[in-house]
Design a protein around this motif. Sequence first.
Motif, PDB file in Angstrom:
ATOM      1  N   ASP A  77      36.523  35.107  46.181  1.00  0.00           N
ATOM      2  CA  ASP A  77      37.445  33.985  46.025  1.00  0.00           C
ATOM      3  C   ASP A  77      38.873  34.529  45.927  1.00  0.00           C
ATOM      4  O   ASP A  77      39.209  35.228  44.964  1.00  0.00           O
ATOM      5  N   PRO A  78      39.753  34.219  46.909  1.00  0.00           N
ATOM      6  CA  PRO A  78      41.115  34.786  46.903  1.00  0.00           C
ATOM      7  C   PRO A  78      41.887  34.475  45.622  1.00  0.00           C
ATOM      8  O   PRO A  78      42.573  35.341  45.083  1.00  0.00           O
ATOM      9  N   GLU A  79      41.788  33.241  45.144  1.00  0.00           N
ATOM     10  CA  GLU A  79      42.543  32.854  43.948  1.00  0.00           C
ATOM     11  C   GLU A  79      42.097  33.665  42.732  1.00  0.00           C
ATOM     12  O   GLU A  79      42.933  34.150  41.958  1.00  0.00           O
ATOM     13  N   VAL A  80      40.780  33.810  42.592  1.00  0.00           N
ATOM     14  CA  VAL A  80      40.251  34.588  41.468  1.00  0.00           C
ATOM     15  C   VAL A  80      40.640  36.052  41.611  1.00  0.00           C
ATOM     16  O   VAL A  80      41.035  36.711  40.641  1.00  0.00           O
ATOM     17  N   LYS A  81      40.544  36.561  42.827  1.00  0.00           N
ATOM     18  CA  LYS A  81      40.854  37.973  43.075  1.00  0.00           C
ATOM     19  C   LYS A  81      42.314  38.278  42.734  1.00  0.00           C
ATOM     20  O   LYS A  81      42.620  39.281  42.074  1.00  0.00           O
ATOM     21  N   ILE A  82      43.219  37.395  43.158  1.00  0.00           N
ATOM     22  CA  ILE A  82      44.639  37.579  42.859  1.00  0.00           C
ATOM     23  C   ILE A  82      44.868  37.542  41.349  1.00  0.00           C
ATOM     24  O   ILE A  82      45.619  38.359  40.787  1.00  0.00           O
ATOM     25  N   GLY A  83      44.222  36.580  40.679  1.00  0.00           N
ATOM     26  CA  GLY A  83      44.358  36.471  39.227  1.00  0.00           C
ATOM     27  C   GLY A  83      43.907  37.731  38.514  1.00  0.00           C
ATOM     28  O   GLY A  83      44.544  38.173  37.546  1.00  0.00           O
ATOM     29  N   LEU A  84      42.810  38.316  38.976  1.00  0.00           N
ATOM     30  CA  LEU A  84      42.301  39.540  38.360  1.00  0.00           C
ATOM     31  C   LEU A  84      43.239  40.721  38.601  1.00  0.00           C
ATOM     32  O   LEU A  84      43.462  41.544  37.709  1.00  0.00           O
ATOM     33  N   LEU A 131      34.610  35.601  33.839  1.00  0.00           N
ATOM     34  CA  LEU A 131      36.031  35.747  34.165  1.00  0.00           C
ATOM     35  C   LEU A 131      36.909  35.144  33.075  1.00  0.00           C
ATOM     36  O   LEU A 131      37.871  35.769  32.606  1.00  0.00           O
ATOM     37  N   LYS A 132      36.573  33.935  32.646  1.00  0.00           N
ATOM     38  CA  LYS A 132      37.367  33.270  31.604  1.00  0.00           C
ATOM     39  C   LYS A 132      37.309  34.050  30.295  1.00  0.00           C
ATOM     40  O   LYS A 132      38.337  34.242  29.626  1.00  0.00           O
ATOM     41  N   ILE A 133      36.124  34.514  29.942  1.00  0.00           N
ATOM     42  CA  ILE A 133      35.953  35.255  28.691  1.00  0.00           C
ATOM     43  C   ILE A 133      36.725  36.570  28.742  1.00  0.00           C
ATOM     44  O   ILE A 133      37.421  36.949  27.792  1.00  0.00           O
ATOM     45  N   LEU A 162      39.249  47.070  31.296  1.00  0.00           N
ATOM     46  CA  LEU A 162      39.920  47.211  32.590  1.00  0.00           C
ATOM     47  C   LEU A 162      38.982  47.795  33.636  1.00  0.00           C
ATOM     48  O   LEU A 162      39.016  47.406  34.809  1.00  0.00           O
ATOM     49  N   LYS A 163      38.145  48.724  33.211  1.00  0.00           N
ATOM     50  CA  LYS A 163      37.170  49.307  34.133  1.00  0.00           C
ATOM     51  C   LYS A 163      36.192  48.242  34.626  1.00  0.00           C
ATOM     52  O   LYS A 163      35.860  48.173  35.818  1.00  0.00           O
ATOM     53  N   GLU A 164      35.759  47.372  33.689  1.00  0.00           N
ATOM     54  CA  GLU A 164      34.842  46.289  34.046  1.00  0.00           C
ATOM     55  C   GLU A 164      35.499  45.335  35.042  1.00  0.00           C
ATOM     56  O   GLU A 164      34.880  44.905  36.023  1.00  0.00           O
ATOM     57  N   ILE A 165      36.788  45.029  34.801  1.00  0.00           N
ATOM     58  CA  ILE A 165      37.508  44.134  35.712  1.00  0.00           C
ATOM     59  C   ILE A 165      37.692  44.790  37.074  1.00  0.00           C
ATOM     60  O   ILE A 165      37.543  44.145  38.119  1.00  0.00           O
ATOM     61  N   SER A 166      37.999  46.072  37.088  1.00  0.00           N
ATOM     62  CA  SER A 166      38.210  46.795  38.354  1.00  0.00           C
ATOM     63  C   SER A 166      36.964  46.764  39.225  1.00  0.00           C
ATOM     64  O   SER A 166      37.050  46.615  40.453  1.00  0.00           O
ATOM     65  N   ILE A 167      35.813  46.891  38.587  1.00  0.00           N
ATOM     66  CA  ILE A 167      34.550  46.835  39.340  1.00  0.00           C
ATOM     67  C   ILE A 167      34.327  45.429  39.883  1.00  0.00           C
ATOM     68  O   ILE A 167      33.954  45.232  41.044  1.00  0.00           O
ATOM     69  N   PHE A 168      34.600  44.441  39.035  1.00  0.00           N
ATOM     70  CA  PHE A 168      34.342  43.058  39.420  1.00  0.00           C
ATOM     71  C   PHE A 168      35.265  42.612  40.549  1.00  0.00           C
ATOM     72  O   PHE A 168      34.845  41.906  41.462  1.00  0.00           O
ATOM     73  N   VAL A 169      36.537  43.014  40.496  1.00  0.00           N
ATOM     74  CA  VAL A 169      37.512  42.512  41.451  1.00  0.00           C
ATOM     75  C   VAL A 169      37.172  42.960  42.878  1.00  0.00           C
ATOM     76  O   VAL A 169      37.456  42.252  43.849  1.00  0.00           O
TER      77      VAL A 169
END
Length: 645
Positions: free
Chosen positions: A408-415, A373-375, A396-403
Amino acid sequence: MLKTLLSLQNVGRIMGLALLLSCAAQNDSKTEASAGLPAPIKPLNHVSFNGDGTYSSATRQVTLTYSFLKYYELKRISKHAEARGVLIRMAQLDQGSPKILRLLSEEFAGAGDYARALAYIAQAQKLEPDNNELLLEYATYLQASKQSSEALLLLQNILKDEPANEDALSLAVNIDVSRDDFWVAIRRIDAAIKENPKSEFAYFKKGRVYSDMGKLKEAEKYFQKALNIEPSYYQAMTFLALISEELGDVEKALTLYARLAVETNNVIYHRKLGQLAIAHEKYDIAQKAFENVLQNDPTDIVAHNKLLGIYMKTDKWNSVEESLKQILSIEPKNSWARVNYALTLEGRNRLSESLEQLDKIDSESDFYKEHWLKITRSKLRMLSALNRNEDLPPLLKEISIFVKDQNDPEVKIGLYKALVRAQLSLSDYSEASTVIQEAIDKFPTDNSLLFLQGMVFEKQKKFNEGIAVMNQIIEQDPKHAGALNYVGYTWADLGQNLPKAEEYVKKALELQPGDPFILDSLGWVFYRQGRYDEAYESLVSSFLKAPNEFVVLTHLGDVLVKLDRVSEARDYYVRASQLKPDHPEDLQVLQQKIAKIKTESPELFLSAEIENPCMGKFNVRCMSHNEQLRYFEDSQGRATASSSR
């Protein structure tokens, strides 16, 4: 023995001795190959023995000499079992030798076989009952085999004869302390001091006993006495430093560790000095200490990491970068250092180099998976800043799959926010709208998501929808400066609710004094109300804080046109034309304004200097930055705040 051999005059006798050595070597080779206990040494030849079949004196001496050489050679190459075998055969050959028996006891003690070590040392002690050195070895093996009482009996006998014997005293005191007989140990040491008042060792030992008792002030006193007798007594100095540290006398501890480090150049002391200095934020001392560690060992990764931390705390960013490069040269697969190197480069605005470092991290490694996530956020941030839009879609596609799989709500909102911002940078407003709505469906009361949705509506020019979302935020948080500013500015831009718009923007400015974007909003509200002088003052303050913002420059130009200061307006317009607006169509509107001035006042465009405005002769804005600040300090505050629009 060699002198005896060399003194022989008869060449034939020397050759005979060589033959004996050769035969002995053959005999040892056969014996070492046999199993079980070593076989007795067999007769070499008829001239080597006495009439009763025993070795002759010459043969025994030669054989023992050869065996000693063989023993030390085996020890040198770490063949300890074979070395012990040679000693056993030597003991059979020379049964009256305390030296061989002591060597045997030492060998078996080294192997952890204290039963056999004690058996051999006991035989040696019988042969030399008055040898205190041998008695001390005996006591040492007894203590090691947990026969402390028996060891103390032997040590007391030694101390009767030699009250100041340091080795015997040390071992006896260690046994006392292990049995919590602290006062017995103190009395024993006092007897040694009475015998030798200048014994730095005895005072040091007394300090050790008091430190084991937890009596640190007493311990400190005796360590100092030891140093008074022998200023270079490094053991006493070390313990005095430790005690000083424990007692909270940091300056004294640092002084002692520094002296130890300088006088011994031992990395242990350099490291200890550095660690204590870091703990008390004395970073200059700590830096020097760990640099000295690296002089001794340039590959010491712990010292490199300590220095890195020091450089970061002291804002020595050139050194931070160099330190990270050094760490990576030693450990190329150190992903932690690689990420920090990338972030350091990003902080220095070397974004392309930073991305290269992130790309070097093994995507199959556990580190990458743990810190994905940080990277990824870092990559996304830098790609957007570099306008490398062609590289964004796969990420963005990679992030969309991960989200979707993130709990974790905080991580999900950040993504979600990272995705939406990236899509806005790609001008993909439709996809941005879809994603932000999906996020709000999951987190309907999150103000950061609602605010971002308002930004999406603004990009889509859905101003009423944007105002509705921002009002929802204001209902939940009446002190949300960003939402207040958004609504006030949008009303002003639409020419609606201007009194309410002024109220909202002024409230936002109270919450974030000096924010350049809120100042711009206030100036625009005044402009829409026809209050051009007030608008000018507010917009100038905004410009001084954000001199490269397209909207601020165009607003200031618009106000100057109303004030009939067209030449100044021309400067701001031309400067704005060199920037990228939020909306491409805004650039077309600006170009129309420039064209209108050019038509109405062509003389203002006769000079080529207008292509690079603010050459120093058009208006007050062409002053240096400091001059501008002095010029406007009476009318505007200097507080700064982050952008909320």
